[in-house]
Each structure stands twice: as C-alpha cells, then as structure tokens.
Design a protein around this motif. Structure first.
Motif, mmCIF file in Angstrom:
data_model
loop_
_atom_site.group_PDB
_atom_site.id
_atom_site.type_symbol
_atom_site.label_atom_id
_atom_site.label_comp_id
_atom_site.label_asym_id
_atom_site.label_seq_id
_atom_site.Cartn_x
_atom_site.Cartn_y
_atom_site.Cartn_z
ATOM 1 N N GLU A 29 0.866 -1.201 0.000
ATOM 2 C CA GLU A 29 0.000 0.000 0.000
ATOM 3 C C GLU A 29 0.886 1.229 0.000
ATOM 4 O OE1 GLU A 29 -3.459 0.243 2.861
ATOM 5 O OE2 GLU A 29 -2.943 2.374 2.736
ATOM 6 N N HIS A 89 2.243 4.618 -1.862
ATOM 7 C CA HIS A 89 1.555 5.548 -2.752
ATOM 8 C C HIS A 89 2.487 6.438 -3.573
ATOM 9 C CE1 HIS A 89 -2.102 4.207 -0.908
ATOM 10 N NE2 HIS A 89 -1.711 4.600 0.284
ATOM 11 N N THR A 121 -2.107 7.898 -5.248
ATOM 12 C CA THR A 121 -2.794 8.441 -4.072
ATOM 13 C C THR A 121 -3.943 9.356 -4.470
ATOM 14 O OG1 THR A 121 -2.326 9.345 -1.870
ATOM 15 C CG2 THR A 121 -1.456 10.567 -3.748
ATOM 16 N N GLU A 122 -4.790 9.696 -3.518
ATOM 17 C CA GLU A 122 -5.808 10.736 -3.703
ATOM 18 C C GLU A 122 -5.146 12.115 -3.713
ATOM 19 O OE1 GLU A 122 -8.833 10.329 -4.467
ATOM 20 O OE2 GLU A 122 -9.888 8.934 -3.167
ATOM 21 N N THR A 147 -4.473 2.760 -11.389
ATOM 22 C CA THR A 147 -5.547 3.671 -11.010
ATOM 23 C C THR A 147 -6.522 3.696 -12.180
ATOM 24 O OG1 THR A 147 -6.052 5.845 -10.082
ATOM 25 C CG2 THR A 147 -4.461 5.817 -11.853
ATOM 26 N N ASN A 178 -10.261 3.862 -4.387
ATOM 27 C CA ASN A 178 -10.310 4.666 -3.166
ATOM 28 C C ASN A 178 -11.740 5.048 -2.795
ATOM 29 O OD1 ASN A 178 -7.354 5.325 -2.471
ATOM 30 N ND2 ASN A 178 -7.462 5.693 -4.670
ATOM 31 N N HIS A 238 -9.238 0.902 -0.862
ATOM 32 C CA HIS A 238 -8.542 1.835 0.029
ATOM 33 C C HIS A 238 -9.530 2.902 0.493
ATOM 34 C CE1 HIS A 238 -5.819 5.178 1.082
ATOM 35 N NE2 HIS A 238 -4.909 4.256 1.307
ATOM 36 N N ALA A 289 -11.196 6.581 1.528
ATOM 37 C CA ALA A 289 -11.154 7.952 1.014
ATOM 38 C C ALA A 289 -12.044 8.810 1.911
ATOM 39 C CB ALA A 289 -11.653 7.987 -0.427
ATOM 40 N N GLN A 315 -14.690 2.070 4.982
ATOM 41 C CA GLN A 315 -14.098 1.007 4.168
ATOM 42 C C GLN A 315 -14.505 -0.368 4.688
ATOM 43 O OE1 GLN A 315 -12.434 1.439 1.091
ATOM 44 N NE2 GLN A 315 -13.295 -0.595 1.273
#
Ligand code: CA
Length: 326
Positions: free
Chosen positions: A7, A9, A67-68, A106, A134, A164, A166, A199
């Motif tokens: 995990e 990023h 990542t976000e 992604t 996410n 994941h 968010a 989540q």
C-alpha cells in the motif's frame, strides 16, 4: 528474508496539476501537518529517494498505487487519459526497477467499462498486479451493478482489487462531523476513524450483497489490519446472516476466502495477533502505507513480533508472491 509492501503511494505532479481544483478537497490531506512538504516530495519520487528509503528499512519491493486525489474523482472524459498517464508513469518506474517496484493501476471508475479496459491494458502491457480503488466511486460502492464490467474483468484477469479508504461524502461529513473544530472534524472523518469505518462497511456491502457469489474467484485486499472487521467478524456473521438469505455462504466464509488484509499503518502488536487468530496467516500481508507511514517504523514493528517462522515468511512475502504472482 524478502520484504514486500502493498500500500505504497505515488503522486504525479503533472497528473495532479491536470486534476486541478477538483482535487482540492482531497489534496488537503497531503498538505496538512508538519511533515507535509517532505511527504509531498516522497510521494512524487519513483527513483533514488524512494529506493533509499526502502533500503533503510530492508524493503525489497513496493507495489505502487496512485494516491488521492486520483483520476478516479473525475468524470470519464477527463479521467481516462489521466489514469493512463498516471499508470504509464508507474509502469516506467517498474520497467526501470523491476526487482524493486510493481504496481496497482488507477482506474477511471466513473466509466466501469473504460476502467475494465484500462485494467486490462495495464495488466497485459505492463504486468500490473491489480488495481486500487479509493472509497466510494462516484457516489457508489462496488456492490452496485454499475461496476459489473470492472468486477468481471478483474476476475477474468485474475487480479485483486485493493479497496482503500477515502474522505467521506459531503453529506456524511456534515452529519457526523459538524460542530467540531475543523482540524479535529477532518481527522476524525478520515484516518482518525471515519474512513476506516466506511471502508469496513464497503467490504461488508460487497460481501453481504453476494458480489462473491457473482464473482467467486474475485479477490479483494483491504488495508489497516482489515478495517476493523476481524475484531467484529463473529458478531457481524451472527447478526447479518439472517438478513442475507440469498447468500450461498456465511459472511465470515467469504471474508476467509475472498479477502486479504494488510498491516498498512497499524504498527502495534495486538491488532495483528487478533487478525492472526481470526483471519489466519495465509491472508495477512505486510504493508507500510508509504509515505503516510514510515518504512522504518513498519520494519521496527516487524522486528518486535513473536511469530512462528512459517507465518513470518507468509506475512512478509509469501502471501504477496502467491496473490500477486510476484
Ligand atoms: Ca494509504
């Protein structure tokens, strides 16, 4: 001992610039706190800086993920080219350092058919290991029939989806976290509790609505030692099953056969020992959550554990090698 983390990023300055103000809400996660500047530099590096950080903790291979704010948050016509660009950048890092990096794609989740195509492109062209998704995608959880094309393709390609957290939708944020000092509201809505609860709920929705009856070979991965589900699994099973009459098997059964959990960001022993007792060593995978958590802290956690050598091998690399075909 080989050490693999799942995990970890990445953020592309170019893609981030293109996402623009649509990402401001999510971006505030990356720019808050005292170590924000360093975190941003670490997030955007796919070369010597990241490798040196891995070396300091003895991490052999990171599975990269975007990542976000990610292209996921954009409507399809903008998301498709930006997801391709983000994935191309990660693919280039994998190509340069094939022993050190692998990647989860992604995806432009606003258009599940396009997401399926991009997943297949990255798996077949670049050897990606699956995809990361996410939180809610465009206001929907993955149990929505809307996502059928994506779930079908993930199963057909035999790659897992990493779910994941968010930040919550605006309505949840207003209802649950108003009346608090803004910084406190924010952190409680995300890593302090809220997005883990969401989540966990996401995973339970996927299980309880029969997604794994529709896609029995599909595997999902969830971080943070199982997003609190292992702690509650027996109670969930007893209480939810009478209301999930169409399920072929029990909630716990699916959790044991279609879900893997990682240690991302949880570096104390009690949750791991609980997960070992409930989930078992075959479905727990070591991860850090770089650069939001530190590689060295993750390594120090590993060193203090008291595990059977066979379980230690599974958690540090064996399960990842099997699940991701590494
Ligand atoms: Ca993370």
């Amino acid at each position: 001992m080989r050490l693999i983390t799942l995990e970890e990023h990445y953020r592309s300055p170019q893609v981030d610039g293109e996402i623009g103000e649509a990402g401001d809400y999510f971006r505030s996660m990356n720019t808050a706190g005292e170590k924000a500047a360093q975190r941003l530099v670490n997030l955007s590096d796919l070369g010597e800086r990241r490798l040196a950080d891995m070396d300091r903790a003895g991490i052999d291979l990171q599975v990269l993920s975007y990542t976000e704010p990610s292209p996921e948050i954009l409507e399809s016509s903008r998301a498709v080219p930006l997801a391709q660009r983000a994935n191309d950048e990660m693919a280039e890092a994998v190509r340069r350092h094939p022993k050190r990096f692998a990647a989860f794609a992604t995806l432009p989740v606003a258009d599940p058919s396009a997401a399926a195509i991009e997943l297949e492109r990255t798996v077949k062209q670049f050897g990606f290991k699956g995809a990361m998704i996410n939180g809610m995608a465009q206001g929907r959880f993955l149990d929505d029939a809307f996502f059928t094309p994506l779930l079908e393709r993930a199963q057909a390609l035999d790659v897992p989806l990493y779910l994941h957290p968010a930040p919550p939708p605006e309505a949840v944020e207003k209802t649950y976290f108003s009346g608090l000092e803004p910084g406190l509201a924010r952190i409680l809505s995300i890593a302090g509790w809220g997005w883990h609860a969401e989540q966990g709920l996401h995973t339970l929705r996927v299980i309880a609505t029969g997604v794994f009856d529709r896609f029995p070979k599909l595997q999902i991965i969830i971080g943070h030692m199982g997003e609190m589900i292992p702690f509650f699994l027996a109670r969930i099973d007893a209480i939810v099953m009478p209301f999930a009459k169409d399920l072929k098997r029990s909630v716990a059964d699916y959790f044991h056969s279609n879900v893997h959990i990682t240690t991302s960001g949880l570096f104390t022993a009690p949750p791991l020992y609980l997960a070992l007792a409930v989930v078992g060593a075959d479905r727990i995978l070591f991860s850090v959550d770089y650069p939001y958590s530190s590689n060295e802290q993750g390594r120090a956690f590993l060193e203090k554990l008291s595990l059977a050598p066979v379980d230690f091998e599974k958690i540090t690399h064996g399960n990842a090698e099997r699940l991701l075909k590494l």
